[in-house]
Design a protein around this motif. Structure first.
Motif, PDB file in Angstrom:
ATOM      1  N   HIS A  69      -0.237  -6.186   6.242  1.00  0.00           N
ATOM      2  CA  HIS A  69      -1.370  -5.677   7.023  1.00  0.00           C
ATOM      3  C   HIS A  69      -1.110  -4.258   7.529  1.00  0.00           C
ATOM      4  CE1 HIS A  69      -2.661  -9.830   6.879  1.00  0.00           C
ATOM      5  NE2 HIS A  69      -1.529 -10.212   7.458  1.00  0.00           N
ATOM      6  N   HIS A  70      -0.114  -3.591   6.935  1.00  0.00           N
ATOM      7  CA  HIS A  70       0.221  -2.225   7.351  1.00  0.00           C
ATOM      8  C   HIS A  70       0.127  -1.264   6.169  1.00  0.00           C
ATOM      9  CE1 HIS A  70       1.734  -2.753  11.511  1.00  0.00           C
ATOM     10  NE2 HIS A  70       1.943  -4.009  11.122  1.00  0.00           N
ATOM     11  N   ASN A  71       0.077   0.024   6.511  1.00  0.00           N
ATOM     12  CA  ASN A  71       0.044   1.090   5.507  1.00  0.00           C
ATOM     13  C   ASN A  71       1.488   1.414   5.108  1.00  0.00           C
ATOM     14  OD1 ASN A  71      -1.032   3.064   3.840  1.00  0.00           O
ATOM     15  ND2 ASN A  71      -0.964   4.645   5.427  1.00  0.00           N
ATOM     16  N   CYS A  72       1.918   0.890   3.973  1.00  0.00           N
ATOM     17  CA  CYS A  72       3.309   1.061   3.521  1.00  0.00           C
ATOM     18  C   CYS A  72       3.364   2.166   2.470  1.00  0.00           C
ATOM     19  CB  CYS A  72       3.840  -0.245   2.949  1.00  0.00           C
ATOM     20  SG  CYS A  72       3.948  -1.570   4.187  1.00  0.00           S
ATOM     21  N   LEU A  73       4.148   3.175   2.737  1.00  0.00           N
ATOM     22  CA  LEU A  73       4.261   4.356   1.884  1.00  0.00           C
ATOM     23  C   LEU A  73       5.335   4.130   0.829  1.00  0.00           C
ATOM     24  CD1 LEU A  73       4.269   6.886   4.856  1.00  0.00           C
ATOM     25  CD2 LEU A  73       2.280   5.919   3.660  1.00  0.00           C
ATOM     26  N   ASN A  74       5.029   4.472  -0.418  1.00  0.00           N
ATOM     27  CA  ASN A  74       5.918   4.107  -1.519  1.00  0.00           C
ATOM     28  C   ASN A  74       6.294   5.304  -2.381  1.00  0.00           C
ATOM     29  OD1 ASN A  74       6.963   1.434  -1.944  1.00  0.00           O
ATOM     30  ND2 ASN A  74       4.836   0.695  -1.976  1.00  0.00           N
ATOM     31  N   PHE A  75       7.286   5.084  -3.255  1.00  0.00           N
ATOM     32  CA  PHE A  75       7.653   6.067  -4.270  1.00  0.00           C
ATOM     33  C   PHE A  75       6.716   5.945  -5.469  1.00  0.00           C
ATOM     34  CE2 PHE A  75      11.596   5.538  -1.889  1.00  0.00           C
ATOM     35  CZ  PHE A  75      12.034   6.853  -1.768  1.00  0.00           C
ATOM     36  N   ASN A  76       6.601   7.052  -6.227  1.00  0.00           N
ATOM     37  CA  ASN A  76       5.699   7.029  -7.372  1.00  0.00           C
ATOM     38  C   ASN A  76       6.402   7.228  -8.706  1.00  0.00           C
ATOM     39  OD1 ASN A  76       6.352   9.735  -7.421  1.00  0.00           O
ATOM     40  ND2 ASN A  76       4.309  10.477  -6.880  1.00  0.00           N
ATOM     41  N   PHE A  77       7.728   7.441  -8.721  1.00  0.00           N
ATOM     42  CA  PHE A  77       8.369   7.680 -10.008  1.00  0.00           C
ATOM     43  C   PHE A  77       8.692   6.371 -10.707  1.00  0.00           C
ATOM     44  CE2 PHE A  77      11.276   8.654  -6.484  1.00  0.00           C
ATOM     45  CZ  PHE A  77      12.223   7.646  -6.615  1.00  0.00           C
ATOM     46  N   ARG A  78       8.927   6.466 -12.013  1.00  0.00           N
ATOM     47  CA  ARG A  78       8.985   5.269 -12.859  1.00  0.00           C
ATOM     48  C   ARG A  78      10.089   4.297 -12.454  1.00  0.00           C
ATOM     49  NH1 ARG A  78       9.553   7.051 -18.869  1.00  0.00           N
ATOM     50  NH2 ARG A  78      10.988   8.500 -17.870  1.00  0.00           N
ATOM     51  N   ARG A  79      11.242   4.853 -12.009  1.00  0.00           N
ATOM     52  CA  ARG A  79      12.345   3.958 -11.687  1.00  0.00           C
ATOM     53  C   ARG A  79      12.265   3.418 -10.257  1.00  0.00           C
ATOM     54  NH1 ARG A  79      14.157   9.147 -11.527  1.00  0.00           N
ATOM     55  NH2 ARG A  79      15.427   9.816  -9.748  1.00  0.00           N
ATOM     56  N   ALA A  80      11.141   3.692  -9.554  1.00  0.00           N
ATOM     57  CA  ALA A  80      10.987   3.194  -8.185  1.00  0.00           C
ATOM     58  C   ALA A  80      10.824   1.678  -8.196  1.00  0.00           C
ATOM     59  CB  ALA A  80       9.770   3.838  -7.530  1.00  0.00           C
ATOM     60  N   GLU A  81      11.350   1.044  -7.153  1.00  0.00           N
ATOM     61  CA  GLU A  81      11.191  -0.399  -7.031  1.00  0.00           C
ATOM     62  C   GLU A  81       9.754  -0.717  -6.599  1.00  0.00           C
ATOM     63  OE1 GLU A  81      14.069  -1.697  -4.234  1.00  0.00           O
ATOM     64  OE2 GLU A  81      15.777  -1.132  -5.480  1.00  0.00           O
ATOM     65  N   PRO A  82       9.028  -1.577  -7.338  1.00  0.00           N
ATOM     66  CA  PRO A  82       7.648  -1.903  -6.958  1.00  0.00           C
ATOM     67  C   PRO A  82       7.581  -2.841  -5.756  1.00  0.00           C
ATOM     68  CG  PRO A  82       8.298  -3.179  -8.861  1.00  0.00           C
ATOM     69  CD  PRO A  82       9.439  -2.218  -8.583  1.00  0.00           C
ATOM     70  N   LEU A  83       8.724  -3.448  -5.406  1.00  0.00           N
ATOM     71  CA  LEU A  83       8.763  -4.416  -4.320  1.00  0.00           C
ATOM     72  C   LEU A  83       9.791  -3.984  -3.277  1.00  0.00           C
ATOM     73  CD1 LEU A  83       8.916  -7.634  -6.540  1.00  0.00           C
ATOM     74  CD2 LEU A  83       6.864  -6.585  -5.578  1.00  0.00           C
ATOM     75  N   TRP A  84       9.564  -4.410  -2.010  1.00  0.00           N
ATOM     76  CA  TRP A  84      10.556  -4.172  -0.962  1.00  0.00           C
ATOM     77  C   TRP A  84      11.383  -5.450  -0.804  1.00  0.00           C
ATOM     78  CZ3 TRP A  84       7.992  -1.145   3.680  1.00  0.00           C
ATOM     79  CH2 TRP A  84       7.576   0.118   3.216  1.00  0.00           C
ATOM     80  N   PRO A  85      12.708  -5.342  -0.887  1.00  0.00           N
ATOM     81  CA  PRO A  85      13.557  -6.540  -0.803  1.00  0.00           C
ATOM     82  C   PRO A  85      13.875  -6.915   0.645  1.00  0.00           C
ATOM     83  CG  PRO A  85      14.904  -4.630  -1.291  1.00  0.00           C
ATOM     84  CD  PRO A  85      13.476  -4.135  -1.235  1.00  0.00           C
ATOM     85  N   PHE A  86      14.059  -8.220   0.844  1.00  0.00           N
ATOM     86  CA  PHE A  86      14.409  -8.736   2.173  1.00  0.00           C
ATOM     87  C   PHE A  86      15.378  -9.904   2.012  1.00  0.00           C
ATOM     88  CE2 PHE A  86      10.192  -6.873   2.634  1.00  0.00           C
ATOM     89  CZ  PHE A  86      10.384  -6.047   3.726  1.00  0.00           C
TER      90      PHE A  86
END
Length: 298
Positions: A190-207
């Motif tokens: 429910h928040h605005n999460c800012l991400n990387f855009n390059f190909r090797r960026a992780e699409p998910l945030w790990p926990f």
């Protein structure tokens, strides 16, 4: 070195040149000797050793088993001599252009501040640095040294570990005041999460929760190709970012950013390496720069 030692080294050069070129005349041309001088050199070596090293016919030149063994030793000795001379010659003043490639954020924050000390220590080296998040091809000569994050792909390059960096989820106090503080990872949906855009960026945030690792897909309104930009956006109250710790140390210390969900941080780290073409012919300027970085970043 006495004349006998000098003559022995010259004999090794002559024999190696014959093996490399395939003929006495070609070896003589490469070394500035007459074919007869080359022939006398081989006769002298064979007489001293008491074995035949070469079998010569009108059509071909072949190394005997003893000749092959002697060739291997000759090449090792000549390589050792070249390396010894290179090391001694370079010890006083490594010099030349050194092309360095570093990731934008890490380069600006961690590498560039060190360059003043390096050039004061090595004034004859010209640093040519490029900050880019693109992966340059060191093996193809696009850079002499590249700073790489994360696991390294298999290659013929030499790698020197410089350190590692962890990651944290951060946001500004102003953003949290407006939108609330996430208490568990699922609140990030429910928040605005800012991400990387390059190909090797992780699409998910790990926990990690209760000893179990898992990942969460988050979305936001801005993507960027470097962590420094994401950290700046987070500090400006735009959203929440997950970035390398090295890029937000100052903002965290100043209170412009605060860490979030630390109880769920999986503790993942990215190793940082310098990669370069190693080996006996590695220029001294590459060696001293990598040594300098390893010491300064430790």
């Amino acid at each position: 070195m006495g004349s006998e030692g000098t003559d022995r080294a010259r004999e090794l050069e002559v024999f190696s040149a014959i093996a490399r070129t395939g003929s006495f005349s070609a070896a003589g041309r490469a070394l500035g000797l007459t074919p007869s001088a080359v022939s006398r050199t081989i006769d002298r070596i064979e007489a001293r050793l008491g074995v035949r090293l070469l079998i010569r016919t009108t059509r071909a030149l072949t190394l005997t088993a003893e000749g092959l063994s002697y060739l291997g030793a000759a090449r090792r000795i000549l390589a050792d001599l070249d390396e010894a001379e290179r090391v001694i010659a370079d010890q006083g003043a490594p010099r030349g252009r050194l092309r360095v490639s570093a990731a934008f954020s890490h380069g600006r924050l961690c590498i560039v501040p060190l360059l003043g000390d390096f050039v004061r220590r090595y004034p004859h080296i010209l640093i040519d640095i490029s900050l880019t998040d693109a992966v340059v091809d060191v093996a193809a000569g696009q850079a002499d040294v590249a700073i790489r994050f994360g696991p390294l792909a298999d290659s013929a390059l030499t790698a020197r570990r410089l350190g590692e960096t962890g990651r944290s989820i951060v946001a500004s106090p102003s953003y949290l005041l407006r939108h609330g503080t996430p208490e568990v990872p699922e609140d990030l949906l429910h928040h605005n999460c800012l991400n990387f855009n390059f190909r090797r960026a992780e699409p998910l945030w790990p926990f990690r929760r209760d000893g179990r690792d898992y990942a969460l897909a988050v979305t936001g309104t801005i993507e960027a190709n470097n962590g420094e930009t994401l950290g700046q956006l987070a500090a400006a109250g735009v959203g929440i970012a997950r970035v390398g710790n090295f890029g937000v140390v100052d903002d965290l210390a100043a209170g412009r950013l605060v860490p979030l969900l630390e109880a769920f941080n999986p503790g993942d780290v990215e190793p940082i390496h310098a990669v370069f073409v190693g080996g006996a012919n590695m220029p001294a300027r590459v060696r001293v720069f990598v040594d300098f970085l390893a010491e300064a970043l430790r």
